[in-house]
Write a protein that holds these residues in place. Sequence first.
Motif, short mmCIF file in Angstrom:
data_model
loop_
_atom_site.label_atom_id
_atom_site.label_comp_id
_atom_site.label_asym_id
_atom_site.label_seq_id
_atom_site.Cartn_x
_atom_site.Cartn_y
_atom_site.Cartn_z
N SER A 97 0.82 -1.21 0.00
CA SER A 97 0.00 0.00 0.00
C SER A 97 0.86 1.27 0.00
CB SER A 97 -0.93 0.00 1.22
OG SER A 97 -1.82 -1.10 1.18
N VAL A 98 2.08 1.16 0.48
CA VAL A 98 2.96 2.32 0.55
C VAL A 98 3.27 2.87 -0.84
CG1 VAL A 98 5.27 3.12 1.20
CG2 VAL A 98 3.98 1.62 2.74
N GLY A 99 3.68 2.01 -1.74
CA GLY A 99 3.99 2.45 -3.10
C GLY A 99 2.79 3.07 -3.79
N ILE A 100 1.62 2.53 -3.53
CA ILE A 100 0.40 3.07 -4.13
C ILE A 100 0.16 4.49 -3.65
CG2 ILE A 100 -2.09 2.80 -4.31
CD1 ILE A 100 -1.67 -0.22 -3.97
N VAL A 101 0.24 4.70 -2.33
CA VAL A 101 0.01 6.03 -1.78
C VAL A 101 1.05 7.02 -2.29
CG1 VAL A 101 -0.14 7.41 0.33
CG2 VAL A 101 -1.09 5.10 0.28
N GLN A 102 2.30 6.60 -2.36
CA GLN A 102 3.34 7.49 -2.87
C GLN A 102 3.07 7.88 -4.32
OE1 GLN A 102 6.69 4.92 -1.92
NE2 GLN A 102 7.33 6.29 -0.27
N LEU A 103 2.58 6.95 -5.13
CA LEU A 103 2.23 7.25 -6.51
C LEU A 103 1.11 8.28 -6.55
CD1 LEU A 103 2.46 6.54 -9.58
CD2 LEU A 103 0.67 4.85 -9.18
N LEU A 104 0.09 8.10 -5.73
CA LEU A 104 -1.04 9.03 -5.71
C LEU A 104 -0.60 10.42 -5.25
CD1 LEU A 104 -3.87 6.78 -4.18
CD2 LEU A 104 -3.50 7.36 -6.59
N MET A 105 0.33 10.47 -4.30
CA MET A 105 0.81 11.76 -3.79
C MET A 105 1.65 12.52 -4.81
SD MET A 105 1.73 10.63 0.15
CE MET A 105 2.16 12.28 0.75
N GLU A 129 10.84 -6.96 22.99
CA GLU A 129 10.28 -5.69 23.44
C GLU A 129 11.38 -4.63 23.53
OE1 GLU A 129 8.12 -6.11 27.03
OE2 GLU A 129 6.66 -7.52 26.21
N ASP A 130 11.03 -3.41 23.11
CA ASP A 130 11.97 -2.29 23.19
C ASP A 130 11.14 -1.02 23.07
OD1 ASP A 130 13.82 -0.29 22.94
OD2 ASP A 130 15.02 -1.29 21.41
N LYS A 131 11.00 -0.30 24.16
CA LYS A 131 10.15 0.89 24.15
C LYS A 131 10.69 1.99 23.24
CE LYS A 131 12.29 2.99 28.26
NZ LYS A 131 12.04 3.49 29.63
N ASN A 132 11.97 1.90 22.89
CA ASN A 132 12.58 2.90 22.01
C ASN A 132 12.68 2.43 20.56
OD1 ASN A 132 13.12 4.76 24.17
ND2 ASN A 132 14.83 3.44 24.78
N ALA A 133 12.06 1.31 20.26
CA ALA A 133 12.14 0.75 18.90
C ALA A 133 11.47 1.68 17.89
CB ALA A 133 11.49 -0.62 18.87
N PRO A 134 12.00 1.75 16.67
CA PRO A 134 11.32 2.53 15.63
C PRO A 134 9.98 1.90 15.27
CG PRO A 134 13.13 1.25 14.70
CD PRO A 134 13.24 1.13 16.19
N LEU A 135 9.13 2.68 14.66
CA LEU A 135 7.81 2.19 14.27
C LEU A 135 7.92 1.05 13.27
CD1 LEU A 135 5.87 5.54 13.76
CD2 LEU A 135 5.77 4.01 15.74
N MET A 136 7.01 0.10 13.38
CA MET A 136 6.91 -0.99 12.41
C MET A 136 5.44 -1.20 12.08
SD MET A 136 9.67 -3.98 13.32
CE MET A 136 8.69 -4.67 14.65
N ASN A 159 12.10 -16.91 8.70
CA ASN A 159 13.36 -16.26 8.36
C ASN A 159 13.52 -15.98 6.87
OD1 ASN A 159 15.04 -16.32 11.02
ND2 ASN A 159 14.07 -18.33 10.89
N GLY A 160 12.58 -16.44 6.06
CA GLY A 160 12.70 -16.29 4.61
C GLY A 160 11.70 -15.34 4.00
N TYR A 161 11.10 -14.49 4.83
CA TYR A 161 10.07 -13.59 4.32
C TYR A 161 10.03 -12.34 5.20
CZ TYR A 161 5.68 -12.53 1.86
OH TYR A 161 4.71 -11.97 1.05
N SER A 162 9.65 -11.22 4.64
CA SER A 162 9.59 -9.97 5.40
C SER A 162 8.19 -9.79 6.00
CB SER A 162 9.93 -8.78 4.50
OG SER A 162 11.24 -8.88 4.01
N TRP A 163 8.05 -10.10 7.27
CA TRP A 163 6.75 -10.05 7.93
C TRP A 163 6.48 -8.70 8.58
CZ3 TRP A 163 3.41 -13.65 6.71
CH2 TRP A 163 3.88 -14.90 6.28
N TYR A 164 7.52 -7.94 8.82
CA TYR A 164 7.36 -6.59 9.36
C TYR A 164 8.03 -5.61 8.40
CZ TYR A 164 5.96 -8.41 13.97
OH TYR A 164 5.30 -9.04 15.00
N VAL A 165 7.46 -4.42 8.29
CA VAL A 165 8.02 -3.39 7.41
C VAL A 165 8.01 -2.04 8.13
CG1 VAL A 165 7.28 -4.58 5.31
CG2 VAL A 165 5.76 -2.89 6.37
N ASN A 166 8.85 -1.12 7.66
CA ASN A 166 8.82 0.24 8.21
C ASN A 166 8.53 1.30 7.15
OD1 ASN A 166 11.24 0.41 6.79
ND2 ASN A 166 12.51 0.12 8.61
#
Length: 338
Positions: free
Chosen positions: A217-225, A271-278, A312-319
């Motif tokens: 969905s990220v690439g789609i929104v960037q295209l629309l913007m 857990e990490d309270k300072n972790a970047p958004l995912m 370990n063979g797939y990207s399950w989280y993204v930023n």
Amino acid sequence: MRWKDVATKMPEAWYGSAEAKAVAENVMLAQKDIGGWEKNKEYHIPLSDDERAKIKSDKSKIGSTFDNGATITEMRFLAKVYAHQQDELYKQAFEKGLNYIFISQYDNGGWPQFFPIRGGNGDYSMQITYNDDAMVNTMKFLKEIYSGDEKYVALNLGPEQLTKAQQAFDAGIEIILKTQIVVNGEPTVWCAQHDEITLAPAKARSYELPSFSGSESVGIVQLLMELDKPSNEVIAAIDGAVNWFEAHKIEGIKLETEVDSEGRKNRIVVEDKNAPLMWGRFYDLETAQPFFCDRDGIKKISLAEIGYERRNGYSWYVNAPEKVLKAYPEWKKKVEEN
């Protein structure tokens, strides 16, 4: 070097060299009769006589695709070498590729992952494919073509081709708006692929189930913007997607790699309270919660519940959605001022 880097990121003068000409010969040899190219091919590596013979024998076979940057990458390369070497064969191959883009687009504006489809009716390659930015990359390329990008000026494409490129792009925007998932009257995001007829979120591989996509969905929104004069419908689509990204961000955890009891590297969530958004790559269409999946197609609620290979063979989280959230305020201000 990787093919996509050779295709577009070499020093500009290199595209006028004999070495670039040799690569172009491989690219043209590999172009399918229908006009597209296969994916994951390394055209800058010299071919043996047997490899050349095999490519020639396969030119009429199914395999042309937009997946992993295929076809668009080859066309970008041909445009570069033509600009420097003016060989009409390069231009002809480029135009054949452009026509492939036109004929592979559905009447509703979407593009499949493969054209012709790979496995007959029912194969997921026939779905409207946002996965890995396949359709977005195609549309960005078409916009460059019809907007007069200097990379394609030397090709001197005709007005009919430019008009077709803009019409194809506009139709793509329309289907993007139609496939956006609406919940309780509010636009949200998209699935990685949508049924080419019903437009509903659709399944691809066994572990790629219908879902809200936190990735594609990220690439789609960037295209629309990037649209110069967004319609009210486009503005609403972007607003809805941004609201969804904001509401479904994941805080307080991060991915780390440990060595398991067998000495293998293994992804774990800590857990990490300072972790970047995912964000999750997939969110359940009913619960709107992230899910994970093995090749058995059974949803799990945590990464630890699926097997080692898929874990370990797939990207399950993204930023990537964070890029949209950061760009949104400036985009919104610009739209409101206009």
